[in-house]
Design an enzyme around this catalytic site. Structure first.
Site, PDB file in Angstrom:
ATOM      1  N   LYS A 139       0.868  -1.180   0.000  1.00 30.36           N
ATOM      2  CA  LYS A 139       0.000   0.000   0.000  1.00 30.36           C
ATOM      3  C   LYS A 139       0.896   1.218   0.000  1.00 30.36           C
ATOM      4  O   LYS A 139       1.967   1.207   0.618  1.00 30.36           O
ATOM      5  CB  LYS A 139      -0.877   0.025   1.253  1.00 30.36           C
ATOM      6  N   HIS A 142       0.503   6.063   3.485  1.00 34.27           N
ATOM      7  CA  HIS A 142      -0.617   6.957   3.713  1.00 34.27           C
ATOM      8  C   HIS A 142      -0.214   8.053   4.697  1.00 34.27           C
ATOM      9  O   HIS A 142       0.613   7.833   5.572  1.00 34.27           O
ATOM     10  CB  HIS A 142      -1.781   6.135   4.284  1.00 34.27           C
ATOM     11  N   HIS A 145       0.135   7.421   8.405  1.00 33.97           N
ATOM     12  CA  HIS A 145       1.340   6.824   9.001  1.00 33.97           C
ATOM     13  C   HIS A 145       2.383   7.878   9.376  1.00 33.97           C
ATOM     14  O   HIS A 145       3.373   7.567  10.026  1.00 33.97           O
ATOM     15  CB  HIS A 145       1.975   5.825   8.017  1.00 33.97           C
TER      16      HIS A 145
END
Length: 579
Positions: A139, A142, A145
């Site tokens: 992923k 983001h 994080h």
């Protein structure tokens, strides 16, 4: 430094009350400065002495305060002692204040300033393992994080600066049912060519697509379960695809960590502990802690009465492990490998119950060191958007912070010619992100605001960087006025003394941060220092002053610059010297 004065005042109190001077250190603190009034330098809390049993806990506290104040005599270090409301105030000799506070900066001991304080003697040193950032592989990184990454980095920096051996660990979410979904989804929607061109974007698109499909398609859900079971059974095709996803992701993340100035000693992950997780299940079984629920899942009973009213699931009905099972295995493995004295997990507050259960089960298994494990939770960031849309990837946020900062710098009349404007804009933009995040309590949610974050005036990371760059410029321009010795009496003015009084609090601020692992204490201390420096620039000119005055003022500005830079580095901010 502050410890010189604190220990002298403590010794005076020890002699008067016939106690060890160490007993008074916790009750003594530097007094915060206020612009409009001149204050004493240290205060003694009488209530702290009553609580610790040094003074009787009964009786009128004000009478005790005034009585003790009259028994204490001035000397060559303390020039004035006065009773306040439940406190005794101490004003130290002005010449000694200037000499002792600025002494380290003439001996090239800038980085040690505040770190050799006796306050830290009560802190446990040793090996600290900090687990932070910990994004899920396959992923894109983001923006959510970001908080774990910068908070964990601050905690690791702080612990290291205070003398701990720090192990920085990134525990990747690289196992679990989401890989069942991704593996099954990649078989249907994935494309190796697109994976090469824009790896994380393509994996993100596949993940979104397969999740939609799985919502209403039972076959897709089953395919995901099958793929994850193949992973747990080490089937080569599934493992090969998973390894490809993991390598691609770690490589991409490292670019972002480099931009943030963050590094890790160890990249670990849930996958490292899949086999050990099964061993943990067996241990729980042999210790009689594992029960089987009505649904056929493996659970541990956490209810105080042992009535199964509160259970933690550690095994699915098909025999596969869960996140907490792997976390139990990881904790046990880390203790055996790294012999840590404390372990700190940095994740958002939604995981508070997870860590409560984790520590509870470890203790039930007989691992007494679980008491030295700590979860540092944090709140959510609201309204973090880039111009391009809703799904916010950290790289986009960093790019936008740099672009906005470049624009602001190009509009500013004070921006200096510099070799690498983009690099400066990047560092200042990241400082702005960090300071906006760190100003309040970590547990609070906060609303992200681009305009407020990037203001050059006000309590922002831009203001910190601007103040540091301005001090560096002043020191460079007056290199010839730097001297090994200076006349302390030239810094007895209110502006100079106020800066030195503020610096007296630096070790206390670091101690407070070490106690509760909150960066707000250090951020607010540094911002206050910047405001005091801004006043000093106006009121204490170096240019046009006589050589002796310039030497003294330059020593003061150099000291302030060093403390500002040291504090910024602990926060994870790279100071810039031109702006």
């Amino acid at each position: 430094m502050a410890c010189f004065f604190r220990s002298r005042i403590a010794a005076k109190l020890g002699r008067t009350l016939q106690q060890s001077e160490d007993a008074f250190i916790p009750a003594l603190s530097a007094i915060p400065v206020f612009k409009k009034q001149q204050t004493a330098d240290f205060k003694l809390s009488i209530s702290t002495l009553r609580i610790s049993g040094i003074l009787p806990s009964s009786g009128d506290i004000q009478l005790q305060t005034e009585d003790l104040a009259t028994r204490l005599k001035q000397d060559s270090v303390v020039e004035d002692i006065s009773a306040g409301c439940g406190v005794i105030n101490f004003k130290v000799n002005r010449k000694l204040l200037v000499q002792k506070m600025l002494e380290p900066f003439g001996k090239e001991e800038d980085v040690k300033f505040g770190l050799t304080s006796e306050l830290f003697n009560t802190l446990k040193r040793g090996t600290t393992l900090v687990e932070y950032s910990s994004p899920n592989i396959a992923k894109k990184f983001h923006a959510g994080h970001l908080r774990s990454t910068i908070i964990g980095n601050f905690i690791a920096n702080l612990k290291q600066s205070l003398g701990n051996n720090v192990i920085r660990m990134n525990y990747l979410g690289d196992w679990g049912m989401q890989f069942g979904l991704l593996g099954a989804g990649f078989g249907q929607f994935g494309c190796q060519e697109k994976l090469k061109q824009n790896p994380l974007q393509h994996l993100f698109e596949v993940y979104v697509q397969v999740n939609k499909e799985a919502e209403h398609n039972e076959d897709m859900k089953q395919a995901a379960r099958d793929f994850f079971r193949q992973l747990e059974q080490h089937e080569s095709e599934a493992v090969s695809l998973w390894q490809q996803f993991r390598e691609i992701t770690v490589d991409e993340y490292q670019h972002i960590y480099k931009r943030l100035g963050v590094h890790f000693d160890i990249y670990s992950g849930e996958s490292f502990h899949q086999d050990q997780a099964q061993e943990v299940v067996q241990q729980l079984q042999s210790q009689g802690l594992l029960k089987t629920s009505e649904k056929g899942t493996g659970v541990v009973d956490l209810s105080p009465a042992g009535d199964m009213s509160s259970v933690c699931t550690v095994l699915r009905s098909d025999g596969t492990t869960l996140y907490i099972t792997r976390d139990l295995a990881a904790a046990i493995d880390r203790k055996a490998k790294y012999h840590f004295d404390e372990m700190i997990y940095v994740t958002d507050k939604s995981q508070e119950n997870h860590f409560h259960q984790l520590f509870h089960i470890l203790l039930a298994m007989g691992h007494s060191w679980a008491d030295r494990c700590k979860h540092v939770p944090f709140g959510l960031v609201r309204g973090m958007k880039t111009r391009s849309g809703e799904v916010v990837f950290l790289e986009d946020v960093l790019d936008e912070a740099r672009a906005r900062m470049l624009h602001n710098m190009s509009q500013s009349k004070t921006t200096k010619e510099m070799d690498n404007t983009e690099d400066t804009a990047e560092k200042v933009g990241i400082s702005a992100l960090i300071v906006q995040d760190f100003k309040g309590p970590l547990l609070s949610d906060y609303t992200f605001d681009w305009d407020r974050m990037l203001q050059a005036q006000g309590d922002t990371g831009v203001f910190l960087q601007y103040t540091h760059a301005r001090l560096c410029s002043l020191i460079r321009r007056n290199e010839s006025a730097k001297a090994a010795i200076f006349d302390p009496s030239l810094l007895f003015d209110k502006t100079s003394i106020t800066i030195l009084q503020h610096l007296l609090r630096y070790d206390e601020v670091l101690y407070q941060s070490a106690q509760d692992l909150q960066p707000k204490h250090l951020v607010n201390f540094l911002l206050k220092l910047c405001h005091l420096i801004a006043s000093a620039h106006r009121e204490l000119p170096v240019k046009g002053s006589s050589q002796v005055v310039a030497q003294a003022r330059l020593r003061l500005f150099s000291g302030a610059c060093s403390v500002l830079a040291n504090g910024m580095r602990i926060l994870g901010i790279t100071p810039v010297d031109k702006m």
